[in-house]
Design a protein around this motif. Structure first.
Motif, PDB file in Angstrom:
ATOM      1  N   ALA A   6      -5.485   2.003   8.477  1.00  0.00           N
ATOM      2  CA  ALA A   6      -4.241   2.602   7.998  1.00  0.00           C
ATOM      3  C   ALA A   6      -3.148   1.551   7.841  1.00  0.00           C
ATOM      4  O   ALA A   6      -3.097   0.562   8.574  1.00  0.00           O
ATOM      5  N   ALA A   7      -2.268   1.773   6.886  1.00  0.00           N
ATOM      6  CA  ALA A   7      -1.128   0.879   6.696  1.00  0.00           C
ATOM      7  C   ALA A   7      -0.164   1.007   7.871  1.00  0.00           C
ATOM      8  O   ALA A   7      -0.013   2.082   8.456  1.00  0.00           O
ATOM      9  N   SER A   8       0.469  -0.103   8.209  1.00  0.00           N
ATOM     10  CA  SER A   8       1.479  -0.092   9.259  1.00  0.00           C
ATOM     11  C   SER A   8       2.733  -0.778   8.738  1.00  0.00           C
ATOM     12  O   SER A   8       2.662  -1.629   7.844  1.00  0.00           O
ATOM     13  N   TYR A   9       3.866  -0.409   9.326  1.00  0.00           N
ATOM     14  CA  TYR A   9       5.123  -1.018   8.883  1.00  0.00           C
ATOM     15  C   TYR A   9       5.145  -2.504   9.209  1.00  0.00           C
ATOM     16  O   TYR A   9       5.418  -3.339   8.341  1.00  0.00           O
ATOM     17  N   GLN A  10       4.852  -2.856  10.463  1.00  0.00           N
ATOM     18  CA  GLN A  10       4.931  -4.264  10.851  1.00  0.00           C
ATOM     19  C   GLN A  10       3.911  -5.117  10.108  1.00  0.00           C
ATOM     20  O   GLN A  10       4.214  -6.229   9.671  1.00  0.00           O
ATOM     21  N   GLY A  11       2.690  -4.626   9.957  1.00  0.00           N
ATOM     22  CA  GLY A  11       1.636  -5.434   9.362  1.00  0.00           C
ATOM     23  C   GLY A  11       1.648  -5.485   7.850  1.00  0.00           C
ATOM     24  O   GLY A  11       1.281  -6.507   7.260  1.00  0.00           O
ATOM     25  N   ASP A  12       2.064  -4.400   7.197  1.00  0.00           N
ATOM     26  CA  ASP A  12       1.893  -4.297   5.745  1.00  0.00           C
ATOM     27  C   ASP A  12       3.172  -4.160   4.939  1.00  0.00           C
ATOM     28  O   ASP A  12       3.142  -4.385   3.722  1.00  0.00           O
ATOM     29  N   LEU A  13       4.271  -3.779   5.559  1.00  0.00           N
ATOM     30  CA  LEU A  13       5.443  -3.400   4.770  1.00  0.00           C
ATOM     31  C   LEU A  13       6.689  -4.224   5.048  1.00  0.00           C
ATOM     32  O   LEU A  13       7.620  -4.215   4.237  1.00  0.00           O
ATOM     33  N   SER A  14       6.752  -4.937   6.160  1.00  0.00           N
ATOM     34  CA  SER A  14       8.026  -5.557   6.520  1.00  0.00           C
ATOM     35  C   SER A  14       8.078  -7.042   6.191  1.00  0.00           C
ATOM     36  O   SER A  14       8.740  -7.454   5.243  1.00  0.00           O
ATOM     37  N   ILE A  15       7.401  -7.886   6.965  1.00  0.00           N
ATOM     38  CA  ILE A  15       7.513  -9.337   6.843  1.00  0.00           C
ATOM     39  C   ILE A  15       6.157  -9.937   6.513  1.00  0.00           C
ATOM     40  O   ILE A  15       5.189  -9.728   7.250  1.00  0.00           O
ATOM     41  N   TRP A  67       5.577   7.763  11.915  1.00  0.00           N
ATOM     42  CA  TRP A  67       4.839   7.624  10.652  1.00  0.00           C
ATOM     43  C   TRP A  67       3.571   6.804  10.855  1.00  0.00           C
ATOM     44  O   TRP A  67       2.505   7.151  10.336  1.00  0.00           O
ATOM     45  N   GLU A  68       3.662   5.710  11.616  1.00  0.00           N
ATOM     46  CA  GLU A  68       2.484   4.883  11.867  1.00  0.00           C
ATOM     47  C   GLU A  68       1.425   5.668  12.639  1.00  0.00           C
ATOM     48  O   GLU A  68       0.224   5.550  12.348  1.00  0.00           O
ATOM     49  N   ASP A  69       1.858   6.463  13.599  1.00  0.00           N
ATOM     50  CA  ASP A  69       0.897   7.292  14.349  1.00  0.00           C
ATOM     51  C   ASP A  69       0.197   8.274  13.419  1.00  0.00           C
ATOM     52  O   ASP A  69      -1.023   8.489  13.522  1.00  0.00           O
ATOM     53  N   ALA A  70       0.949   8.875  12.503  1.00  0.00           N
ATOM     54  CA  ALA A  70       0.354   9.827  11.571  1.00  0.00           C
ATOM     55  C   ALA A  70      -0.610   9.134  10.613  1.00  0.00           C
ATOM     56  O   ALA A  70      -1.679   9.670  10.285  1.00  0.00           O
ATOM     57  N   GLN A  71      -0.253   7.934  10.157  1.00  0.00           N
ATOM     58  CA  GLN A  71      -1.144   7.171   9.287  1.00  0.00           C
ATOM     59  C   GLN A  71      -2.451   6.839   9.992  1.00  0.00           C
ATOM     60  O   GLN A  71      -3.545   6.954   9.410  1.00  0.00           O
ATOM     61  N   ALA A  72      -2.350   6.397  11.246  1.00  0.00           N
ATOM     62  CA  ALA A  72      -3.562   6.044  12.000  1.00  0.00           C
ATOM     63  C   ALA A  72      -4.432   7.267  12.234  1.00  0.00           C
ATOM     64  O   ALA A  72      -5.670   7.191  12.163  1.00  0.00           O
ATOM     65  N   ALA A  73      -3.813   8.414  12.518  1.00  0.00           N
ATOM     66  CA  ALA A  73      -4.593   9.635  12.745  1.00  0.00           C
ATOM     67  C   ALA A  73      -5.309  10.078  11.481  1.00  0.00           C
ATOM     68  O   ALA A  73      -6.440  10.591  11.538  1.00  0.00           O
ATOM     69  N   GLU A  74      -4.686   9.860  10.326  1.00  0.00           N
ATOM     70  CA  GLU A  74      -5.281  10.309   9.063  1.00  0.00           C
ATOM     71  C   GLU A  74      -6.275   9.313   8.485  1.00  0.00           C
ATOM     72  O   GLU A  74      -7.322   9.695   7.944  1.00  0.00           O
ATOM     73  N   HIS A  75      -5.972   8.015   8.604  1.00  0.00           N
ATOM     74  CA  HIS A  75      -6.783   7.005   7.916  1.00  0.00           C
ATOM     75  C   HIS A  75      -7.575   6.094   8.847  1.00  0.00           C
ATOM     76  O   HIS A  75      -8.342   5.254   8.361  1.00  0.00           O
ATOM     77  N   GLY A  76      -7.371   6.184  10.133  1.00  0.00           N
ATOM     78  CA  GLY A  76      -8.141   5.375  11.067  1.00  0.00           C
ATOM     79  C   GLY A  76      -7.636   3.947  11.173  1.00  0.00           C
ATOM     80  O   GLY A  76      -6.473   3.648  10.884  1.00  0.00           O
ATOM     81  N   ALA A  77      -8.556   3.052  11.552  1.00  0.00           N
ATOM     82  CA  ALA A  77      -8.173   1.664  11.858  1.00  0.00           C
ATOM     83  C   ALA A  77      -7.597   0.933  10.657  1.00  0.00           C
ATOM     84  O   ALA A  77      -6.829  -0.021  10.813  1.00  0.00           O
ATOM     85  N   PRO A 118       0.804  -1.228   0.000  1.00  0.00           N
ATOM     86  CA  PRO A 118       0.000   0.000   0.000  1.00  0.00           C
ATOM     87  C   PRO A 118       0.830   1.268   0.000  1.00  0.00           C
ATOM     88  O   PRO A 118       0.331   2.336  -0.375  1.00  0.00           O
ATOM     89  N   VAL A 119       2.082   1.150   0.412  1.00  0.00           N
ATOM     90  CA  VAL A 119       3.003   2.289   0.436  1.00  0.00           C
ATOM     91  C   VAL A 119       4.370   1.774   0.007  1.00  0.00           C
ATOM     92  O   VAL A 119       4.766   0.656   0.361  1.00  0.00           O
ATOM     93  N   SER A 120       5.117   2.554  -0.773  1.00  0.00           N
ATOM     94  CA  SER A 120       6.492   2.198  -1.117  1.00  0.00           C
ATOM     95  C   SER A 120       7.370   2.479   0.091  1.00  0.00           C
ATOM     96  O   SER A 120       7.654   3.637   0.418  1.00  0.00           O
ATOM     97  N   VAL A 121       7.796   1.420   0.760  1.00  0.00           N
ATOM     98  CA  VAL A 121       8.486   1.597   2.036  1.00  0.00           C
ATOM     99  C   VAL A 121       9.797   2.344   1.870  1.00  0.00           C
ATOM    100  O   VAL A 121      10.166   3.178   2.712  1.00  0.00           O
ATOM    101  N   GLU A 122      10.518   2.108   0.780  1.00  0.00           N
ATOM    102  CA  GLU A 122      11.802   2.788   0.606  1.00  0.00           C
ATOM    103  C   GLU A 122      11.634   4.240   0.188  1.00  0.00           C
ATOM    104  O   GLU A 122      12.551   5.050   0.362  1.00  0.00           O
ATOM    105  N   ALA A 123      10.458   4.583  -0.348  1.00  0.00           N
ATOM    106  CA  ALA A 123      10.197   5.991  -0.645  1.00  0.00           C
ATOM    107  C   ALA A 123       9.985   6.779   0.647  1.00  0.00           C
ATOM    108  O   ALA A 123      10.371   7.950   0.746  1.00  0.00           O
ATOM    109  N   VAL A 124       9.396   6.130   1.650  1.00  0.00           N
ATOM    110  CA  VAL A 124       9.159   6.790   2.929  1.00  0.00           C
ATOM    111  C   VAL A 124      10.397   6.736   3.810  1.00  0.00           C
ATOM    112  O   VAL A 124      10.734   7.700   4.505  1.00  0.00           O
ATOM    113  N   PHE A 125      11.099   5.596   3.768  1.00  0.00           N
ATOM    114  CA  PHE A 125      12.291   5.393   4.596  1.00  0.00           C
ATOM    115  C   PHE A 125      13.437   4.916   3.702  1.00  0.00           C
ATOM    116  O   PHE A 125      13.712   3.719   3.592  1.00  0.00           O
TER     117      PHE A 125
END
Length: 331
Positions: free
Chosen positions: A221-230, A209-219, A9-16
């Motif tokens: 929202a994409a998360s690093y651990q759940g959606d971007l890492s493993i 970043w995860e806090d900002a995603q949750a504040a903007e998109h709610g429950a 859902p997000v390009s992880v290397e573009a953000v980090f």
């Protein structure tokens, strides 16, 4: 059928951008119920096992149980979409209290099917995984066995064992693996974001970043651990997940070398925070998000296995000498 992981859902290397230095590759195995053969990589299927070779046994004492499920009844209930009926242990004891019990064959993997799979001792290219069907000690500990083979030598046997021996009752339905074929797919992976794995400043940025995603998109929202890492589910190589234990240093008990992750077994192919990893072939294209996932248990929990309290089973091997004993870590 192939299995294709959707774009993240997000390009992880573009953000980090600094995560590019930590990018790795992991092979998602994508097990799905089927009829695998003994010369195929699979979970829960028939093992490539020469008939004149003794089947592995557990000879340790086992915890006493009061009831259980017959393997054939488990199979029939799964086919019918019902729950099996438990029954009391025969006699006053349980299978295994008075002698050894056959291990349950969980999986076998050929390197020809999974190129990212590490080689075993002397270039062994087939790994077979077993588990004792019963628990041990007051804390319900498990016993596992890893067996390396040279597939060419095993395939030249005159006769093969079929079916494998099994105990008359199992304590839980999820002790019996559902036969599954595999659909290996390589994807990018990134380390677990906890202290000791990634630099502290980067972890702080990920948390913010995860806090900002949750504040903007709610429950949702994409998360690093759940959606971007493993990715969830069975996989070969890559990074270990540490959701239950926190990061651990896994050293070889024979030579103290830092060990390498060989395989990960997981009961579910998705969790509440990781449904974005479900392959495109298991989705309804007319729907969005978690609602698009189809296939029921065949897609979400295809192997019917569980490890601990829905944890990941990591199998580590020694990179210095893969013949050294592996380590089995629930995380």
């Amino acid at each position: 059928m192939t299995r294709t992981t959707p774009a993240r859902p997000v390009s992880v290397e573009a953000v980090f951008p600094e995560l590019a230095a930590h990018r790795g590759r992991v092979t998602r195995l994508h097990p799905r119920p089927g009829r695998p053969g003994m010369r195929e990589s699979h979970i829960g299927g028939p093992m490539l096992w020469p008939q004149d070779e003794p089947w592995p046994l557990c000879r340790e004492p086992h915890r006493r149980e009061d009831e259980g499920y017959a393997p054939d009844e488990i199979r029939k209930s799964r086919a019918a979409g019902t729950r099996p009926t438990s029954r009391p242990w025969p006699g006053s004891g349980m299978p295994g209290q008075d002698g050894p019990v056959p291990l349950t064959g969980l999986a076998q993997f050929f390197r020809r099917d999974i190129p990212a799979l590490e080689c075993g001792p002397d270039g062994a290219d087939l790994v077979q995984i077993f588990r004792c069907p019963f628990t041990h000690g007051p804390y319900g500990e498990r016993r596992y066995l890893l067996r390396w083979r040279h597939s060419g030598e095993a395939e030249r046997a005159n006769r093969f064992l079929a079916p494998a021996p099994e105990v008359p009752l199992l304590r839980w339905e999820d002790e019996l693996p559902e036969p599954c074929v595999l659909h290996p797919e390589e994807v990018d992976t990134y380390p677990w974001a906890e202290e000791g794995v990634l630099p502290a400043p980067l972890i702080a940025r990920i948390d913010a970043w995860e806090d900002a995603q949750a504040a903007e998109h709610g429950a949702g929202a994409a998360s690093y651990q759940g959606d971007l890492s493993i990715p969830p589910g069975w996989r070969a190589g890559g990074y270990p997940s540490w959701a239950s234990t926190g990061p651990m240093a896994i050293g070889c008990e024979s030579c103290a070398s830092p060990m390498r992750l060989l395989l990960t077994g997981e009961g579910y192919e998705m969790a509440g925070d990781s449904h974005s990893w479900m392959p495109l072939e298991d989705r309804d294209p007319s729907l969005q998000g978690k609602a698009s996932i189809r296939g029921g248990p065949s897609a979400a929990q295809p192997t019917r296995l569980r490890f601990g309290n829905d944890r990941d089973l990591h199998v580590f091997i020694c990179p210095t000498d893969p013949g050294h004993p592996p380590r089995w870590v629930l995380a």
